[in-house]
Design a protein around this motif. Structure first.
Motif, PDB file in Angstrom:
ATOM      1  N   UNK A 164      27.480  66.436 -34.559  1.00  0.00           N
ATOM      2  CA  UNK A 164      27.846  65.159 -33.689  1.00  0.00           C
ATOM      3  C   UNK A 164      26.699  64.672 -32.902  1.00  0.00           C
ATOM      4  N   UNK A 165      26.031  65.789 -32.206  1.00  0.00           N
ATOM      5  CA  UNK A 165      24.865  65.213 -31.355  1.00  0.00           C
ATOM      6  C   UNK A 165      23.468  64.836 -32.357  1.00  0.00           C
ATOM      7  N   UNK A 166      23.448  65.478 -33.353  1.00  0.00           N
ATOM      8  CA  UNK A 166      22.539  65.381 -34.368  1.00  0.00           C
ATOM      9  C   UNK A 166      22.629  64.270 -35.361  1.00  0.00           C
ATOM     10  N   UNK A 167      23.677  63.564 -35.227  1.00  0.00           N
ATOM     11  CA  UNK A 167      24.256  62.576 -36.309  1.00  0.00           C
ATOM     12  C   UNK A 167      23.246  61.540 -36.340  1.00  0.00           C
ATOM     13  N   UNK A 168      22.626  60.954 -37.340  1.00  0.00           N
ATOM     14  CA  UNK A 168      21.712  59.923 -37.456  1.00  0.00           C
ATOM     15  C   UNK A 168      22.192  58.696 -37.005  1.00  0.00           C
ATOM     16  N   UNK A 169      21.344  58.132 -35.902  1.00  0.00           N
ATOM     17  CA  UNK A 169      21.739  57.018 -35.386  1.00  0.00           C
ATOM     18  C   UNK A 169      21.164  55.783 -36.100  1.00  0.00           C
ATOM     19  N   UNK A 170      22.057  54.705 -36.614  1.00  0.00           N
ATOM     20  CA  UNK A 170      21.331  53.451 -37.089  1.00  0.00           C
ATOM     21  C   UNK A 170      20.015  53.027 -36.808  1.00  0.00           C
ATOM     22  N   UNK A 171      19.071  52.881 -37.568  1.00  0.00           N
ATOM     23  CA  UNK A 171      17.777  52.192 -36.821  1.00  0.00           C
ATOM     24  C   UNK A 171      17.857  50.945 -36.556  1.00  0.00           C
ATOM     25  N   UNK A 172      17.796  50.507 -35.211  1.00  0.00           N
ATOM     26  CA  UNK A 172      18.066  49.128 -35.163  1.00  0.00           C
ATOM     27  C   UNK A 172      16.630  48.368 -34.800  1.00  0.00           C
ATOM     28  N   UNK A 173      16.564  47.124 -35.058  1.00  0.00           N
ATOM     29  CA  UNK A 173      15.088  46.521 -35.016  1.00  0.00           C
ATOM     30  C   UNK A 173      14.882  46.371 -33.460  1.00  0.00           C
ATOM     31  N   UNK A 174      13.470  46.446 -33.073  1.00  0.00           N
ATOM     32  CA  UNK A 174      12.977  46.441 -31.765  1.00  0.00           C
ATOM     33  C   UNK A 174      13.223  45.359 -31.292  1.00  0.00           C
TER      34      UNK A 174
END
Length: 574
Positions: free
Chosen positions: A353-363
């Motif tokens: 759960x902690x290492x789940x990939x977070x969607x890459x958001x635009x800067x």
């Protein structure tokens, strides 16, 4: 009585004298030995060589002496407590934060040897013992507590463990061993913990939520005491700052008091203006800390998984080494193995759960961040506790006073770094509240009241996006109520003298449609006035008798095109 020197008869005076002298000498010798041993221990402690009991996170090595516990999980837990306190500034908030994440704290299971631990849910005493122990700052301390003797029911009784001030510690050796934090940070932590102890001398209430933004920060300019908060109303939503201590303790009149709504709003605005120049840097720093926090949680979860896998393999080896025929022991070892495997599964789920990939958001574009600070401050998701923490980060104290003659509240803000600023705001009169109609709306109502109905005024205010003092939309009833309170005369058609006409009345007088009348107004043939842009037209009745207007209205049977002096003819005469 017989000893190595001879035989004694206590019934004889000479033998009793000799026994008494030997007893006194032996007792004195024991006292001398004890004093020498204590002096030797103190001398060794002054050199930092006396092996005292160490807190969790340290061990005495046989070869290298004092050092960190080799268990990385124990080290990370201690560092996590200091990191959270550095971030939150409250031991209670550190506990709540760790408890929300399901963090555990090591508890020795072998007494003072500190070799094996039982990991139990973190408690407040674990957090406060880590934060207040100077040993974690690399300081060797000896003699920081004392015993006291009291006469209870005619007998002397001793009690131990009474702490002494830092200045009275017998031994304090800084930089004695490896430290989790430096000594400067330890002193800052003690200062902050003492300030959070609200109710003590010099203490300030920490940001704990509530409805008042400045609780624990305001001080009275007349007596120097902290201002308290009281609530009024059916629902305790309106907070009032008061200097209540002289009235409660001494029966004296209150020094001052004022409402919180306007004061909180003004101080919040001043705070946002101070933060605007560093808004972008603060946002980037917050993002960096968030990433560090996520990496820290992931590392702690991985250490828990490693420990759980080791315990599971150890339980498996113990079960395999047991004689299968000895069912009493084999059954218990099998249960331990199953419990260890279940813990491995829970730790693996936590790591996943902690290492789940977070969607890459635009800067994001931080160029307009300073303009959005007000919206971020008033966002529903931002709690009062968060606003109070930000306030206490930048402001040390606020000295409040009231100028009764000028009806003003005077606030002297002491910022971090030694800067000062002063604010003066009008103190509302008795019965005056903050739900006031904006002056822009009142100007529109005054200008339209004598010519337009309440319904038309309400429609115009709604088109302009104006709201009532309570943030509601306008209706004819609300406009009428406000007029009666402010003494503004109403619109009455019976009082019209015919000098000014509405758009509908002018169209009826000319016998044309309303749309054709608007075309004549746009062409400039009819002069019409508006109180504000978008308001209904007001037309003077005498302007309708102009010859150009009558000529334009009288044209029939041909396209109703209006001439313009700036328009060129398509077929000029040549």
């Amino acid at each position: 009585m017989i000893d190595l020197d001879g035989v004694y008869d206590p019934g004889r005076p000479n033998d009793r004298l000799l026994l008494g002298m030997k007893g006194s000498m032996s007792e004195f010798e024991l006292g001398v030995l004890r004093t020498r041993m204590l002096d030797a221990a103190r001398s060794k402690a002054r050199r930092g060589e006396l092996r005292i009991s160490v807190p969790i996170g340290y061990v005495w090595h046989r070869e290298i002496g004092l050092g960190f516990d080799p268990d990385l999980r124990v080290q990370e837990t201690i560092r996590l407590v200091f990191a959270r306190f550095r971030e939150l500034g409250s031991a209670r908030q550190v506990l709540l934060s760790l408890a929300a994440e399901g963090a555990c704290f090591p508890r020795p299971s072998d007494g003072k040897r500190l070799v094996s631990f039982d990991w139990t849910p973190v408690r407040y005493r674990n957090v406060i013992s880590v934060l207040k122990n100077p040993f974690y700052a690399g300081a060797y301390v000896y003699g920081k507590s004392q015993h006291r003797t009291e006469i209870v029911e005619g007998r002397a009784r001793k009690s131990y463990g009474h702490g002494k001030p830092l200045e009275e510690w017998e031994v304090l050796l800084k930089d004695h061993h490896e430290a989790y934090v430096d000594w400067e940070e330890f002193e800052r932590n003690q200062t902050l913990l003492a300030a959070n102890a609200y109710g003590r001398a010099g203490g300030a209430k920490s940001g704990r939520g509530g409805r008042a933004l400045l609780i624990g920060v305001l001080s009275c300019a007349r007596c120097g005491r902290r201002l308290t908060v009281s609530y009024r109303g059916r629902q305790p939503s309106q907070a009032i700052y008061r200097c209540e201590r002289p009235h409660q303790m001494l029966g004296l009149p209150r020094c001052l008091g004022f409402g919180s709504s306007r004061v909180d709003e003004v101080v919040a605005g001043e705070l946002l203006r101070a933060v605007e120049p560093i808004a972008i840097e603060a946002a980037l720093e917050a993002e960096r800390r968030h990433m560090e926090h996520q990496a820290e949680r992931r590392r702690m979860a991985e250490l828990d998984l490693q420990k759980a896998r080791y315990e599971a393999s150890l339980a498996e080896r113990r079960y395999a080494a047991c004689d299968p025929d000895n069912r009493l022991i084999a059954a218990q070892l099998e249960k331990n193995w199953e419990a260890a495997l279940r813990r491995v599964e829970s730790c693996e789920a936590r790591v996943a759960s902690v290492s789940a990939p977070v969607p890459v958001a635009e800067v994001p574009d931080f160029a307009g961040l300073a303009d959005d600070l007000q919206a971020a401050w008033n966002a529903p998701a931002v709690t009062t506790r968060a606003r109070q923490r930000l306030l206490r980060t930048l402001i040390v104290n606020i000295i409040a006073d009231v100028d009764e003659a000028a009806r003003e509240v005077i606030l002297t803000i002491h910022w971090q770094g030694g800067q000062h600023s002063q604010l003066r705001l009008t103190k509302p009169k008795s019965g005056e509240h903050g739900c006031r109609t904006p002056e822009e709306a009142m100007a529109v109502i005054r200008s339209m009241a004598t010519r337009w109905s309440d319904a038309e005024i309400a429609a115009q205010l709604n088109r302009m996006g104006m709201r009532t003092g309570q943030g509601k939309s306008w209706t004819a009833h609300r406009v009428g109520s406000l007029r009666r309170v402010r003494g503004i005369h109403a619109y009455r058609s019976a009082e019209e003298d015919g000098e000014w006409l509405t758009q509908y009345e002018a169209a009826a007088a000319l016998g044309i449609s309303r749309h054709r009348l608007v075309r004549l107004i746009n062409a400039g043939l009819i002069v019409a006035e508006q109180v504000v842009p978008g308001a209904p037209y007001q037309i003077r009745a005498s302007d309708l008798q102009d010859q150009r207007v009558l000529a334009a209205v009288g044209r029939k049977g041909e396209p109703r095109r209006l001439g313009s002096k700036d328009q060129l003819s398509m077929f000029p005469d040549t």
